[in-house]
Design an enzyme around this catalytic site. Structure first.
Site, PDB file in Angstrom:
ATOM      1  N   ILE A 115       0.830  -1.203   0.000  1.00 56.95           N
ATOM      2  CA  ILE A 115       0.000   0.000   0.000  1.00 56.95           C
ATOM      3  C   ILE A 115       0.866   1.254   0.000  1.00 56.95           C
ATOM      4  O   ILE A 115       1.966   1.264   0.533  1.00 56.95           O
ATOM      5  CB  ILE A 115      -1.006   0.012   1.171  1.00 56.95           C
ATOM      6  CG1 ILE A 115      -0.303   0.130   2.518  1.00 56.95           C
ATOM      7  CG2 ILE A 115      -1.890  -1.232   1.134  1.00 56.95           C
ATOM      8  CD1 ILE A 115      -1.260   0.334   3.679  1.00 56.95           C
ATOM      9  N   CYS A 116       0.348   2.295  -0.618  1.00 53.87           N
ATOM     10  CA  CYS A 116       1.071   3.562  -0.730  1.00 53.87           C
ATOM     11  C   CYS A 116       0.850   4.388   0.537  1.00 53.87           C
ATOM     12  O   CYS A 116      -0.264   4.794   0.839  1.00 53.87           O
ATOM     13  CB  CYS A 116       0.568   4.328  -1.953  1.00 53.87           C
ATOM     14  SG  CYS A 116       1.338   5.936  -2.137  1.00 53.87           S
TER      15      CYS A 116
END
Length: 167
Positions: A115-116
């Site tokens: 995930i960013c």
């Protein structure tokens, strides 16, 4: 940080004191104790607030973590596997949480389902080394990411509840 509720949740998570990573052997053992104590407190607080949303466990060395997280949307529970490795430069470098099942389904994700967290979470983490730990990663990283991304993915039809898929 975000809103007042988030600040309250984070203020109830014990901060860590030992500045050590996996290379630091004896100090790493102390850091892991602090990590577990912090995670246990965070999970207990979540359960008491009727907001239980993840389970984590690690390998014996405390360098590889895995578990499940879930998100409730329209009274349906969406559950996902999560995993991450502790970087060799931890705690200076935050772990990168992966949700492999969602790999490629959102722009806010890197290859491999990571995930960013670069824009919002990583600067906050950097300002709080070594006080922040894995409980903070969950509270300020994965939790907000799920709250934004999962409803969006559901609305777009990218993910469906397992019961709906079986019908």
């Amino acid at each position: 940080m975000a809103d007042e509720a988030t600040r309250r949740v984070v203020s109830e998570i014990p901060v860590l004191k030992t500045n050590a990573g996996p290379r630091d052997r004896e100090l790493w053992v102390q850091r892991l104790k602090e990590e577990y104590q912090s995670l246990i407190r965070y999970v207990e607080n979540n359960k008491n607030a009727d907001n239980d949303w993840f389970r984590l466990e690690s390998n014996k060395e405390g360098t590889r973590w895995f578990g499940k997280c879930w998100y409730i949307h329209d009274l349906l529970k969406y559950e996902f596997d999560i995993e991450f490795d502790i970087p060799i430069t931890y705690p200076t470098t935050a772990p990168e949480i992966a949700v492999p099942e969602l790999d490629g389904k959102t722009a806010k994700m890197y290859r491999g389902g990571k995930i960013c967290l670069t824009d919002h979470f990583k600067p906050l983490w950097a300002r709080n080394v070594p006080k922040f730990g894995l409980a903070h990663l969950m509270a300020l990283g994965l939790g907000p990411w799920l709250a934004v991304e999962i409803p969006d993915l559901i609305q777009k039809g990218v993910i469906q509840h397992k019961e709906k898929c079986n019908q």
